[in-house]
Design a protein around this motif. Structure first.
Motif, PDB file in Angstrom:
ATOM      1  N   ALA A  67       0.848  -1.184   0.000  1.00 58.88           N
ATOM      2  CA  ALA A  67       0.000   0.000   0.000  1.00 58.88           C
ATOM      3  C   ALA A  67       0.891   1.244   0.000  1.00 58.88           C
ATOM      4  O   ALA A  67       2.085   1.161   0.310  1.00 58.88           O
ATOM      5  CB  ALA A  67      -0.913  -0.013   1.221  1.00 58.88           C
ATOM      6  N   PRO A  68       0.326   2.403  -0.341  1.00 55.15           N
ATOM      7  CA  PRO A  68       1.146   3.631  -0.384  1.00 55.15           C
ATOM      8  C   PRO A  68       1.890   3.925   0.914  1.00 55.15           C
ATOM      9  O   PRO A  68       2.997   4.462   0.884  1.00 55.15           O
ATOM     10  CB  PRO A  68       0.098   4.727  -0.684  1.00 55.15           C
ATOM     11  N   ASP A  69       1.289   3.586   2.045  1.00 53.96           N
ATOM     12  CA  ASP A  69       1.931   3.868   3.332  1.00 53.96           C
ATOM     13  C   ASP A  69       2.795   2.725   3.846  1.00 53.96           C
ATOM     14  O   ASP A  69       3.350   2.806   4.949  1.00 53.96           O
ATOM     15  CB  ASP A  69       0.860   4.199   4.379  1.00 53.96           C
ATOM     16  N   ASP A  70       2.904   1.644   3.096  1.00 55.21           N
ATOM     17  CA  ASP A  70       3.749   0.532   3.515  1.00 55.21           C
ATOM     18  C   ASP A  70       5.226   0.917   3.424  1.00 55.21           C
ATOM     19  O   ASP A  70       5.618   1.826   2.692  1.00 55.21           O
ATOM     20  CB  ASP A  70       3.477  -0.700   2.650  1.00 55.21           C
ATOM     21  N   TRP A  71       6.059   0.177   4.179  1.00 59.48           N
ATOM     22  CA  TRP A  71       7.497   0.444   4.185  1.00 59.48           C
ATOM     23  C   TRP A  71       8.145  -0.063   2.897  1.00 59.48           C
ATOM     24  O   TRP A  71       7.720  -1.075   2.321  1.00 59.48           O
ATOM     25  CB  TRP A  71       8.155  -0.243   5.378  1.00 59.48           C
ATOM     26  N   SER A  72       9.202   0.612   2.470  1.00 64.56           N
ATOM     27  CA  SER A  72       9.965   0.175   1.290  1.00 64.56           C
ATOM     28  C   SER A  72      11.082  -0.758   1.721  1.00 64.56           C
ATOM     29  O   SER A  72      11.456  -0.814   2.902  1.00 64.56           O
ATOM     30  CB  SER A  72      10.564   1.381   0.566  1.00 64.56           C
ATOM     31  N   LEU A  73      11.639  -1.481   0.756  1.00 64.57           N
ATOM     32  CA  LEU A  73      12.746  -2.392   1.066  1.00 64.57           C
ATOM     33  C   LEU A  73      13.973  -1.646   1.565  1.00 64.57           C
ATOM     34  O   LEU A  73      14.706  -2.139   2.430  1.00 64.57           O
ATOM     35  CB  LEU A  73      13.099  -3.225  -0.171  1.00 64.57           C
ATOM     36  N   THR A  74      14.201  -0.439   1.027  1.00 64.05           N
ATOM     37  CA  THR A  74      15.362   0.339   1.480  1.00 64.05           C
ATOM     38  C   THR A  74      15.192   0.755   2.942  1.00 64.05           C
ATOM     39  O   THR A  74      16.151   0.762   3.716  1.00 64.05           O
ATOM     40  CB  THR A  74      15.557   1.584   0.600  1.00 64.05           C
ATOM     41  N   THR A  75      13.959   1.086   3.324  1.00 63.64           N
ATOM     42  CA  THR A  75      13.689   1.430   4.726  1.00 63.64           C
ATOM     43  C   THR A  75      13.896   0.222   5.621  1.00 63.64           C
ATOM     44  O   THR A  75      14.489   0.310   6.703  1.00 63.64           O
ATOM     45  CB  THR A  75      12.249   1.951   4.870  1.00 63.64           C
ATOM     46  N   GLN A 129       5.051   1.246  13.254  1.00 64.90           N
ATOM     47  CA  GLN A 129       6.066   2.226  13.627  1.00 64.90           C
ATOM     48  C   GLN A 129       7.438   1.624  13.353  1.00 64.90           C
ATOM     49  O   GLN A 129       7.911   0.751  14.079  1.00 64.90           O
ATOM     50  CB  GLN A 129       5.934   2.592  15.105  1.00 64.90           C
ATOM     51  N   ILE A 130       8.107   2.093  12.290  1.00 65.83           N
ATOM     52  CA  ILE A 130       9.373   1.491  11.875  1.00 65.83           C
ATOM     53  C   ILE A 130      10.454   1.669  12.938  1.00 65.83           C
ATOM     54  O   ILE A 130      11.329   0.803  13.097  1.00 65.83           O
ATOM     55  CB  ILE A 130       9.847   2.072  10.518  1.00 65.83           C
ATOM     56  N   TRP A 131      10.382   2.762  13.716  1.00 67.22           N
ATOM     57  CA  TRP A 131      11.425   2.987  14.715  1.00 67.22           C
ATOM     58  C   TRP A 131      11.422   1.892  15.782  1.00 67.22           C
ATOM     59  O   TRP A 131      12.467   1.592  16.372  1.00 67.22           O
ATOM     60  CB  TRP A 131      11.278   4.370  15.345  1.00 67.22           C
ATOM     61  N   LEU A 132      10.257   1.270  16.005  1.00 69.43           N
ATOM     62  CA  LEU A 132      10.203   0.178  16.972  1.00 69.43           C
ATOM     63  C   LEU A 132      10.898  -1.076  16.431  1.00 69.43           C
ATOM     64  O   LEU A 132      11.453  -1.853  17.200  1.00 69.43           O
ATOM     65  CB  LEU A 132       8.748  -0.128  17.332  1.00 69.43           C
ATOM     66  N   LEU A 133      10.871  -1.284  15.118  1.00 71.78           N
ATOM     67  CA  LEU A 133      11.621  -2.403  14.532  1.00 71.78           C
ATOM     68  C   LEU A 133      13.119  -2.118  14.579  1.00 71.78           C
ATOM     69  O   LEU A 133      13.922  -3.027  14.831  1.00 71.78           O
ATOM     70  CB  LEU A 133      11.172  -2.671  13.090  1.00 71.78           C
ATOM     71  N   TYR A 134      13.497  -0.860  14.313  1.00 70.60           N
ATOM     72  CA  TYR A 134      14.908  -0.495  14.436  1.00 70.60           C
ATOM     73  C   TYR A 134      15.397  -0.718  15.863  1.00 70.60           C
ATOM     74  O   TYR A 134      16.484  -1.256  16.089  1.00 70.60           O
ATOM     75  CB  TYR A 134      15.111   0.981  14.064  1.00 70.60           C
ATOM     76  N   LEU A 135      14.568  -0.274  16.835  1.00 78.61           N
ATOM     77  CA  LEU A 135      14.936  -0.431  18.247  1.00 78.61           C
ATOM     78  C   LEU A 135      14.889  -1.893  18.661  1.00 78.61           C
ATOM     79  O   LEU A 135      15.817  -2.382  19.318  1.00 78.61           O
ATOM     80  CB  LEU A 135      13.984   0.387  19.119  1.00 78.61           C
ATOM     81  N   GLY A 136      13.813  -2.602  18.271  1.00 77.78           N
ATOM     82  CA  GLY A 136      13.609  -3.971  18.717  1.00 77.78           C
ATOM     83  C   GLY A 136      14.610  -4.948  18.153  1.00 77.78           C
ATOM     84  O   GLY A 136      15.506  -5.431  18.876  1.00 77.78           O
ATOM     85  N   TYR A 137      14.498  -5.234  16.857  1.00 73.08           N
ATOM     86  CA  TYR A 137      15.408  -6.212  16.263  1.00 73.08           C
ATOM     87  C   TYR A 137      16.800  -5.620  16.055  1.00 73.08           C
ATOM     88  O   TYR A 137      17.803  -6.304  16.276  1.00 73.08           O
ATOM     89  CB  TYR A 137      14.861  -6.717  14.920  1.00 73.08           C
ATOM     90  N   GLY A 138      16.853  -4.336  15.636  1.00 77.02           N
ATOM     91  CA  GLY A 138      18.147  -3.736  15.300  1.00 77.02           C
ATOM     92  C   GLY A 138      19.036  -3.496  16.502  1.00 77.02           C
ATOM     93  O   GLY A 138      20.160  -3.993  16.554  1.00 77.02           O
ATOM     94  N   VAL A 139      18.532  -2.750  17.495  1.00 80.75           N
ATOM     95  CA  VAL A 139      19.366  -2.361  18.637  1.00 80.75           C
ATOM     96  C   VAL A 139      19.326  -3.421  19.743  1.00 80.75           C
ATOM     97  O   VAL A 139      20.350  -4.018  20.080  1.00 80.75           O
ATOM     98  CB  VAL A 139      18.925  -0.991  19.192  1.00 80.75           C
ATOM     99  N   ILE A 140      18.120  -3.668  20.303  1.00 78.70           N
ATOM    100  CA  ILE A 140      18.026  -4.630  21.414  1.00 78.70           C
ATOM    101  C   ILE A 140      18.383  -6.042  20.943  1.00 78.70           C
ATOM    102  O   ILE A 140      19.171  -6.750  21.574  1.00 78.70           O
ATOM    103  CB  ILE A 140      16.613  -4.599  22.026  1.00 78.70           C
TER     104      ILE A 140
END
Length: 465
Positions: A67-75, A129-140
């Motif tokens: 959908a238009p508001d879905d995340w892109s692969l680069t994101t 909320q993409i920042w939660l994926l960055y924080l969750g899987y990425g950082v923690i």
């Protein structure tokens, strides 16, 4: 000069998660330790399978189509990148803490971070909320990856002084093979939870988080460290240290003052750089090299085969290093790897798929073997007192190679295509550069000598395992 008592578990507060509480009782079998390490490494090896979530995550809102508001692969690509960066950072900065508190507390912390990271990511998917994926899987989650990766290593080396390479190979093999379990399991879970309003990613993250937490916690509870002055039954340490194996110990902070640490950093960096770039582009590379012969399905099979070589190489090469030595093992990696990288473009141009696949299989076995052999190499050079922490700091080479390898493969290929080179031949320059990097690695390995005695710790107090 640091004293060996800096690493004394008796000096730490007692408690269930203390280092002293994990000292094995008489009759404990050291063969119980590799399964405990595997319980952790098979979980964190999921990182290599995270790409199975990329496409579904681009359709969290659209479900069947983005959908238009879905995340892109680069994101989404930043999730995995952050995880690898924090793997390296946590391994480097928590290494000294690991040696102080012991493997049980560190492995349990890794379980909390890795499992908890999935739960935070599930919330991020649910709230979009993409920042939660960055924080969750990425950082923690990335911190959990780093702590989980290094925490069993020094313990295994102390339990297997007679087979250091084999011991670390058994555990680190799990990291290479974890994706083979995680990938199909993740796809099956997403299909199970899929509905008209959800593509099943959030629910899958929750299940994986809970399962990985339980498995890693079991490993943490099962881990034991050997008693002081323990050695395998029937094994007698050499009266004198061999040319490349010391019986002394180097403090973790002092290790960074030795040229050997930086040469070993380059050895790991160059070996990983040469392999990781290929690993990330293997499917595209074989399809473009044999456009008329290789389908997408066959390319996927090629990637799976490379994973098997990557996993098997971790055990086979590390075990081999117990007999031929760590330095000689890396000589094989660099010499044979350079020859194979030079020949691969010729195999492609001649249409020889079998030799192309075999060459890359051997290359990826040495990529995995490099990860599994380096902890034993460090123990040979710096002793076992702080090998886990030193290994953690050396893993910054992995983080750097994780950037350098893909950049070399992707950008040089793009440059070659832009100047009119056929896609089937666009990798030739890159592969020849990889061969040159391995030659440099050969020289770095050649320059490694025993650590000077002035860097050794004060051994007036008996060493603590």
């Amino acid at each position: 000069m640091n004293s060996i008592t800096d690493n004394d578990p008796a000096a730490e507060p007692r408690g269930f998660f203390s280092k002293s509480a994990t000292i094995a009782q008489p009759g404990f079998s050291r063969w119980m330790v590799p399964p405990a390490a595997l319980a952790v490494h098979l979980c964190i090896g999921q990182a290599y399978a995270f790409s199975v979530f990329n496409a579904p995550l681009t359709k969290v809102i659209g479900i069947t189509q983005p959908a238009p508001d879905d995340w892109s692969l680069t994101t989404l690509g930043w999730i995995f990148s952050l995880a690898i960066v924090f793997l390296g950072l946590s391994a480097a900065f928590a290494g000294k803490w690991l040696e102080k508190v012991g493997p049980r507390r560190t492995m349990f912390t890794a379980a909390c971070c890795f499992g908890g990271g999935f739960l935070v990511s599930a919330l991020g998917v649910q709230l979009h909320q993409i920042w939660l994926l960055y924080l969750g899987y990425g950082v923690i989650g990335g911190i959990g990856l780093g702590l989980g990766y290094v925490s069993p290593v020094s313990t295994l080396i102390r339990w297997f002084p007679d087979r250091r390479g084999m011991a670390t190979g058994m555990a680190i093999m799990g990291f290479g093979g974890g994706a083979m379990i995680a990938a199909p399991a993740s796809v099956a879970l997403m299909n199970h939870f899929k509905s008209a309003t959800s593509n099943g990613v959030a629910q899958t993250f929750v299940v994986l988080g809970v399962v990985y937490f339980i498995s890693m916690t079991i490993g943490a509870l099962a881990i034991r460290v050997p008693p002081r002055d323990w050695k395998p039954s029937g094994w007698t340490p050499p009266v004198t240290a061999s040319k490349m194996i010391t019986r002394e110990h180097v403090h973790i902070d002092q290790a960074l003052k030795t040229p050997q640490f930086y040469l070993l950093w380059l050895v790991l960096f160059l070996n990983v750089t040469a392999g990781i770039g290929v690993l990330g582009q293997a499917s595209v590379m074989i399809q473009e090299s044999f456009k008329a012969s290789i389908t997408a399905g066959a390319a996927a099979g090629f990637v799976g085969l490379l994973s098997l070589f990557n996993m098997g190489g971790r055990f086979v090469w590390a075990s081999t290093s117990d007999f031929i030595g760590r330095k000689n093992t890396y000589f094989v990696f660099f010499a044979l790897g350079a020859v194979l990288y030079y020949l691969v473009p010729q195999f492609a141009q001649s249409g020889n798929i079998a030799l192309f696949v075999l060459a890359y299989g051997v290359i990826l076995s040495m990529y995995g073997g490099g990860f599994a052999t380096i902890p034993a190499y460090l123990a040979d050079m710096f002793g076992t007192a702080f090998v886990g922490g030193i290994h953690g700091r050396l893993l910054t080479a992995w983080a750097a190679a994780g950037i350098a390898g893909p950049v070399l493969v992707n950008y040089i290929r793009a440059y070659e295509v832009e100047r009119g080179v056929a896609k089937a031949e666009a990798y030739t320059t890159t592969l020849h550069i990889m061969a040159a990097l391995l030659v440099i690695g050969f020289v770095c390995n050649l320059l490694i000598r025993r650590v000077d005695e002035r860097h050794h710790m004060n051994t007036s107090t008996p060493a603590i395992n």
